[in-house]
Design a protein around this motif. Sequence first.
Motif, PDB file in Angstrom:
ATOM      1  N   TYR A   1       5.108   8.425 -52.528  1.00  0.00           N
ATOM      2  CA  TYR A   1       5.719   8.697 -51.224  1.00  0.00           C
ATOM      3  C   TYR A   1       5.971  10.189 -51.028  1.00  0.00           C
ATOM      4  CZ  TYR A   1       6.032   3.691 -51.037  1.00  0.00           C
ATOM      5  OH  TYR A   1       5.703   2.368 -51.031  1.00  0.00           O
ATOM      6  N   TYR A   2       6.340  10.894 -52.081  1.00  0.00           N
ATOM      7  CA  TYR A   2       6.521  12.339 -51.961  1.00  0.00           C
ATOM      8  C   TYR A   2       5.170  13.024 -51.729  1.00  0.00           C
ATOM      9  CZ  TYR A   2      11.217  11.385 -53.736  1.00  0.00           C
ATOM     10  OH  TYR A   2      12.482  10.894 -53.908  1.00  0.00           O
ATOM     11  N   TRP A   3       4.123  12.509 -52.395  1.00  0.00           N
ATOM     12  CA  TRP A   3       2.781  13.039 -52.170  1.00  0.00           C
ATOM     13  C   TRP A   3       2.350  12.787 -50.733  1.00  0.00           C
ATOM     14  CZ3 TRP A   3      -1.534  10.188 -50.717  1.00  0.00           C
ATOM     15  CH2 TRP A   3      -2.741  10.914 -50.673  1.00  0.00           C
ATOM     16  N   LEU A   4       2.633  11.588 -50.219  1.00  0.00           N
ATOM     17  CA  LEU A   4       2.265  11.248 -48.852  1.00  0.00           C
ATOM     18  C   LEU A   4       2.982  12.155 -47.854  1.00  0.00           C
ATOM     19  CD1 LEU A   4       0.457   9.360 -47.237  1.00  0.00           C
ATOM     20  CD2 LEU A   4       2.320   7.678 -47.228  1.00  0.00           C
ATOM     21  N   GLU A   5       4.236  12.490 -48.140  1.00  0.00           N
ATOM     22  CA  GLU A   5       4.955  13.457 -47.289  1.00  0.00           C
ATOM     23  C   GLU A   5       4.234  14.798 -47.282  1.00  0.00           C
ATOM     24  OE1 GLU A   5       9.702  12.527 -47.258  1.00  0.00           O
ATOM     25  OE2 GLU A   5       8.910  13.343 -49.117  1.00  0.00           O
ATOM     26  N   GLN A   6       3.761  15.228 -48.451  1.00  0.00           N
ATOM     27  CA  GLN A   6       3.034  16.499 -48.534  1.00  0.00           C
ATOM     28  C   GLN A   6       1.709  16.422 -47.774  1.00  0.00           C
ATOM     29  OE1 GLN A   6       2.722  17.075 -52.770  1.00  0.00           O
ATOM     30  NE2 GLN A   6       4.500  18.441 -52.798  1.00  0.00           N
ATOM     31  N   LEU A   7       1.027  15.281 -47.869  1.00  0.00           N
ATOM     32  CA  LEU A   7      -0.222  15.104 -47.144  1.00  0.00           C
ATOM     33  C   LEU A   7       0.014  15.209 -45.641  1.00  0.00           C
ATOM     34  CD1 LEU A   7      -3.249  14.417 -47.046  1.00  0.00           C
ATOM     35  CD2 LEU A   7      -2.590  11.987 -47.103  1.00  0.00           C
ATOM     36  N   VAL A   8       1.058  14.536 -45.164  1.00  0.00           N
ATOM     37  CA  VAL A   8       1.397  14.601 -43.741  1.00  0.00           C
ATOM     38  C   VAL A   8       1.651  16.050 -43.332  1.00  0.00           C
ATOM     39  CG1 VAL A   8       3.187  14.013 -42.046  1.00  0.00           C
ATOM     40  CG2 VAL A   8       2.233  12.229 -43.521  1.00  0.00           C
ATOM     41  N   GLU A   9       2.411  16.768 -44.130  1.00  0.00           N
ATOM     42  CA  GLU A   9       2.695  18.168 -43.813  1.00  0.00           C
ATOM     43  C   GLU A   9       1.409  19.000 -43.839  1.00  0.00           C
ATOM     44  OE1 GLU A   9       4.038  21.644 -42.641  1.00  0.00           O
ATOM     45  OE2 GLU A   9       5.099  19.744 -42.442  1.00  0.00           O
TER      46      GLU A   9
END
Length: 187
Positions: free
Chosen positions: A158-166
Amino acid sequence: MSQNDKEAKEAVDQAKDIVIESLGETMDLYGVTRSVGNLYGTMYFEDSMTLDEMREKLKMSKPSMSTGVKKLQEFDIVKQSFRRGSRKQTFVAEKNFFSFFNKFFTQKWEREVKFNLEAIKEAQPILEDVINTEDVSQEIRNEAQSINAQLEYSKAYYYWLEQLVEGIRSGKIFEVFPPDQNKNQDY
């Protein structure tokens, strides 16, 4: 209109229908009804459309069209537009699929991150209470520890997905994966 023009127009409409159906099916995969996806696909090929024009093309009710347009506006992939000489509201669909991708998928992924991290935040204290309760069997405590470890491990995603979104929102993803505008090949 000549017979050749009629046949050519039918062929063009058939090609558009194939793409519209594909867009509708794709959006259905991501939780948007096929009819709303078909609406987006139809609008994709038009400069701008009124609700009446949408209704006529898709043979759906005006309230359904209005609801569909509102859903697409929530994803910021359809905007209200101005048509000189018309009092009716007109709408235009996002034509740039990179922008569409940014707006549509990042909202879906942000929602996934939010809901799942909140669920983990709520579940972990419950599991920790079970783990720290001495009058519970070791078997149940081990299960709670195992589930807690799984949840802890899932946070990395989920933290990686947040980074991907950013990365998508900021455009940094295109530095790593630049779009090749000249690549037109069959897949």
